[in-house]
Enzyme design. Structure first.
Site, PDB file in Angstrom:
ATOM      1  N   HIS A 143       5.904  -1.055  -1.804  1.00 31.83           N
ATOM      2  CA  HIS A 143       6.559  -0.357  -1.599  1.00 31.83           C
ATOM      3  C   HIS A 143       8.161  -0.491  -2.117  1.00 31.83           C
ATOM      4  O   HIS A 143       9.288  -0.331  -0.813  1.00 31.83           O
ATOM      5  CB  HIS A 143       6.690  -1.921  -0.226  1.00 31.83           C
ATOM      6  N   ARG A 144       8.986  -1.087  -3.098  1.00 32.52           N
ATOM      7  CA  ARG A 144       9.526  -0.550  -3.354  1.00 32.52           C
ATOM      8  C   ARG A 144      10.243   0.733  -3.032  1.00 32.52           C
ATOM      9  O   ARG A 144      11.115   1.167  -3.311  1.00 32.52           O
ATOM     10  CB  ARG A 144      10.104  -0.515  -5.172  1.00 32.52           C
TER      11      ARG A 144
END
Lengths: 668, 331
Positions: A243-244
């Site tokens: 999700h970065r």
């Protein structure tokens, strides 16, 4: 430390607009953590990193040398203070020094994995937990990280790549006018010519103010919900896992808006920063499978990018002058360097150990990502006026962007024999209780003994009392583990499947048993016209399983291409500090009918065998020749490689992994 | 210092969250290993757990938080929050096992033991991020302490030992290399997690994170109700746990699952039993059901099944369904 007057001005760096943008974004928004500059030698990576201080306000640059030890990085007991004042105090390491400033690591991929891990961990947390030398504390370490990396020197793990918010592909320009401008700028700077210097200083000052203003504005910058959704979908589409990337794309968009003095993020903001966020998180980069090496600069075939789109973007990327920038901007807000695919000029002459470079061009028409989805025919089918069209455009442009982190071909490190194991590895740190090792760490030993001096009875005549408990030994990253590369003939249909299945089994066995030894195992196959790196050398079972599923068989036998690819892979490990002992396992009957040079296929292969042997690679040849009439060519290859030679069928029964392990242990 | 991201605000990743909570309810489960790709809130979840932990009863000033005994002065008995103690990658041996107090040695020439991470971790959670990258000699120290439940130190002529029973929580990205089997075996549970691919969920992740980064205190306050509810439920579960008893049918099922899995020894059975009871307590029931057993069984067996090349990453669900059917018949 450098003063402003001796630092090359940022405004004097010609071109590299993407890199400047990335640095400014990271200065504006700390949530982006850092910028990775990817490029070959001489592409102004270090110059740019140092020039950042000119626009960074009162933040200074702290440089991490490659030889850094854990002690120096993390800090430890201040021994002088402890002995003089009888007080325990932490001596700040580089990570603490960098708190509130900018940390620069040149050649990040040459740092040992543990050190690089510590560094990037701190980057994410803004602090380090110190549990060393009798000290236990949390040290603030909130900095912006600039890392540089030359892909020719070896890879960086996807996990570490992901910690960088932004990455830039720093290709040198192929435009003569731009290169002349680079020369002029440098000359003017070295001569301390007043004319451009004044202009540069003014430009840097303007940018510095813009960055400072944007930083102040950032907390007010809002991103509409539909744009967040757009960002998430783009990241999914680009194959970024985790999700970065989603978050970094939004944060970079906010910084971009702030730099423009706006408090609302627009689609244009996201589009402008998308490549910086996603370049190092694409599927092929992340999976650790790199394309078969292309001749950089030649490898980019017209087919591998969209016609039309490429041209418009080239204009924007190459010069970076204001006029041309606006050309790029006018073309519908695409990423300015959307397809500024490695324009790397052919500046790298073939190294002597690479007899095959010249002949490589013929087989170069393979797009970099042959397994990727087929691109739409041109960009014409996509409506650019909608967010959907933008998303598609950006995603496709990214896909056909050459992977800058791919290992270039024809590079065999910087020469010299392979680092021998034993006492020659780089000194990384020190440990207690390793009796029998000859390598005493004098400083660490004294440090360990110093606090106890009042407690101990000193023997007469000695100024210092040591006990065996104090002795510390140096920990070095010696190439203990092996980097094993299987090179397997996948041509023909008879037996190819069986060979590959057996080798796959061996790869899995080696990886699942390799916890303690930390061996890396990779697989190259060759068939048809070319060799393929099916599995980039890895220690990960997961990656191996993912990579080893799809294989095709049959066709002609480009043996030399397979050996060439193997050479590139094994040699690239050489200058990494965690360098492993290279081992090549050739599974073949020695037959070859596709040459690299257009000459005799077998001679090609034999020549490469010599080069591989010279490079200090330990080899094993598993001969798959069967039948009544045998040519014995695999034995000739084994001779040329200085390899151990065994019939495949025999070894297969005995267990391939065990035999390979034996070769790895004897070699080096 | 800025506050941690609240546990209740983590989107999805239910299995990971459950495995952590079960360990808080029943520390004897033996910890959890969280395997997953980068950027999937592994570390965030573990650090967030700190906000949910119950208080421990200790003697004031005890560096290893022992449970007060009959000989301890009742006036000195106090309550401290259970903690997440981090073992960082760059840790040195002396700080892990403890050493002599350097300041005392220099100033007064006194031999005084200074406890290390293993003391601080007693009755707490010991967290190792990137546990697969932990150096071998530190892993050895961990394994020694975990096996004995005690840390023994011999240095500078003094011996010292203290209890060191901790819940070991590790996170790792398997792309970075595997973990030593001996260490793997120390983890009671293991979960595999991956990033969510549902765009709506991903948007939720980004929006919450943006809100947190913009104003951490306000965000934590906003989620305070959820946090309090989780904490209450945990406390009730902990109260209930001593009364949770598994029936004979459920025990038979546990045993036949372990036999079906072909695991060595009895550790898997015990862990499965404890985890099922903890789950029952979490759900406010006095006895675990077959459903409870099947819910936690993948967490118990994921890392204990012999690796099947090319089945890597596939969950043992198929196998589990069959084994469960067989176990039901037996029971």
């Amino acid at each position: 430390m450098r003063t402003q007057s001796t630092t090359f001005p940022l405004s004097a760096v010609v071109g590299q607009e993407q890199a400047k943008l990335a640095l400014a974004l990271a200065l504006v928004n700390p949530a982006l953590r850092g910028v990775l500059l990817v490029g070959r030698r001489g592409t102004a990576k270090t110059t740019l990193a140092r020039a950042v201080t000119r626009i960074a306000g009162d933040r200074r640059l702290v440089e991490v040398p490659l030889s850094v030890t854990e002690d120096r990085l993390l800090g430890g007991l201040d021994l002088t203070h402890a002995l003089q004042q009888g007080e325990r105090r932490a001596q700040a390491g580089l990570l603490a020094d960098a708190n509130g400033h900018v940390l620069y690591v040149d050649n990040l991929n040459l740092l040992s994995r543990p050190i690089a891990g510590l560094l990037l961990h701190a980057t994410e947390r803004g602090a380090v937990v110190l549990e060393r030398d009798g000290l236990s504390q949390r040290v603030e370490s909130d900095f912006m990280l600039i890392g540089s990396l030359d892909p020719a020197e070896g890879p960086l793990s996807p996990q570490l790549l992901d910690r960088f918010g932004l990455a830039v592909d720093m290709a040198a320009s192929t435009e003569p006018a731009v290169r002349v401008a680079v020369l002029d700028g440098r000359e003017a700077f070295d001569l301390r010519a007043p004319e451009p210097a004044g202009r540069w200083a003014a430009d840097d000052a303007t940018l510095r103010e813009r960055v400072a203003d944007a930083r102040a504005l950032l907390p007010e910058v809002r991103t509409p919900g539909w744009l967040i959704e757009w960002a998430c979908r783009l990241c999914l589409r680009a194959g970024a896992r985790g999700h970065r990337a989603d978050l970094d794309l939004v944060q970079a968009g906010r910084a971009h808006a702030a730099l423009a003095g706006r408090t609302d993020v627009t689609l244009d903001d996201l589009v402008s920063v998308a490549e910086l966020v996603l370049l190092h998180r694409r599927d092929d980069v992340q999976a650790g499978t790199r394309q078969a090496p292309d001749e950089v600069g030649q490898g980019e075939s017209p087919a591998s990018r969209e016609p039309g789109e490429g041209e418009a973007n080239d204009a924007g990327a190459e010069a970076g002058s204001d006029a041309e920038e606006s050309t790029g901007g006018a073309s519908g807000g695409r990423p300015p360097a959307g397809s500024a695919a490695a324009q790397e000029p052919g500046t790298t002459p073939p190294t002597p150990s690479d007899p095959t470079t010249e002949a490589k061009h013929e087989g170069e028409d393979r797009p970099e990502d042959a397994e990727g989805p087929v691109p739409p025919a041109g960009a014409g089918g996509v409506d650019e006026s909608t967010p959907e069209g933008h998303l598609e455009n950006v995603a496709v442009a990214l896909q056909y962007r050459q992977n800058p982190l791919a290992l270039p071909a024809g590079r065999v490190g910087r020469g010299g024999p392979l680092g021998a194991p034993g006492r020659r590895g780089r000194h990384m740190g020190s440990r207690r209780k390793r009796a029998g090792r000859p390598d005493l760490a004098f400083d660490a030993t004294l440090r360990a003994a110093a606090p106890w001096q009042r407690l101990r009875e000193r023997k007469t005549g000695l100024a210092f009392a040591l006990t065996p408990d104090d002795l510390h030994y140096k920990v070095r990253r010696a190439p203990m583990a092996a980097r094993v590369l299987f090179v397997v003939d996948a041509s023909g249909s008879m037996g190819a499947r069986e060979r590959l299945l057996a080798v796959r089994g061996a790869v899995m066995t080696m990886l699942t048993d390799a916890y303690r030894r930390r061996d890396e195992v990779g697989l190259v196959t060759f068939r048809g016209k070319e060799a393929q790196l099916l599995l980039s050398p890895t220690r990960s079972v997961t990656t191996a399983v993912r990579a080893l599923h799809a294989t095709t068989f049959g066709g002609r036998t480009p043996l030399a291409a397979g050996l060439k690819l193997a050479l590139d892979q094994l040699a690239s490990a050489r200058w990494r500090k965690e360098s492993a002992r290279p081992v090549l396992v050739l599974v073949s009957d020695g037959r070859a009918n596709v040459a690299l040079t257009g000459g005799d296929p077998l001679q090609d292969a034999l020549r490469l065998c010599h080069v591989i042997e010279q490079a200090g690679v330990s080899s094993l040849v598993l001969d798959t020749e069967t039948g009544f009439v045998r040519l014995g060519q695999a034995a000739r290859l084994a001779d040329a490689l200085g390899a151990e030679y065994r019939p495949f069928a025999e070894v297969r029964a005995a267990g391939i992994a065990g035999v390979v392990r034996g070769v790895a242990d004897r070699g080096g | 210092m800025r506050p941690e991201y609240p546990f209740s605000a983590i989107v999805g990743q239910e299995e990971m969250k459950l495995s952590l909570l079960l360990n808080v309810i029943e520390p004897r489960i033996g910890g959890v290993l969280i395997r997953g790709e980068k950027g999937t809130a592994k570390s965030t979840a573990v650090r967030a757990l700190a906000g949910l932990l119950p208080p421990l009863t200790v003697v004031r000033g005890d560096p290893c938080q022992r449970e007060p005994g009959p000989t301890d002065d009742p006036a000195a008995v106090t309550s401290v929050p259970m903690r997440v103690v981090t073992l960082p990658l760059g840790a040195t041996e002396d700080r892990v096992v403890g050493t002599l107090d350097i300041e005392a040695a220099i100033r007064t020439g006194e031999r005084r033991f200074e406890p290390g991470v293993l003391a601080a971790a007693n009755r707490n959670i010991l967290y190792v991020d990137e546990v697969n990258l932990l150096e071998d000699h530190i892993v050895d120290l961990l394994l020694d302490a975990a096996a004995a439940g005690v840390n023994r130190v011999e240095r500078e002529g003094i011996s010292w030992e203290h209890p060191s029973r901790f819940v070991l929580v590790g996170t790792m990205n398997p792309e970075e290399g595997e973990i030593r089997p001996q260490l793997l075996d120390r983890f009671g549970l293991a979960v595999e997690i991956s990033a969510m691919t549902d765009p709506a969920a991903r948007v939720e992740v980004v929006e919450r994170r943006l809100a947190f980064d913009a104003d951490p205190e306000a965000f934590v306050a906003e989620w305070a109700t959820g946090t309090a509810a989780l904490r209450d439920r945990l406390e009730r579960a902990r109260q209930l746990l001593p009364e949770v008893r598994a029936g004979r049918g459920v025990k038979l099922m546990i045993a036949s699952l372990a036999i079906g899995a072909g695991v060595d020894g009895h550790r898997a059975d015990l862990t499965l039993h404890r985890a099922a009871c903890a789950l029952a307590a979490w759900n406010g029931r006095g006895a675990p059901s077959e459903e409870d057993v099947l819910t936690v069984a993948p967490l118990v067996f994921a890392h204990r099944l012999r690796r099947q090349p090319f089945d890597e990453g596939r969950r043992p669900d198929d196998w589990l369904a069959k084994a469960a059917a067989a176990a039901r018949q037996l029971a």
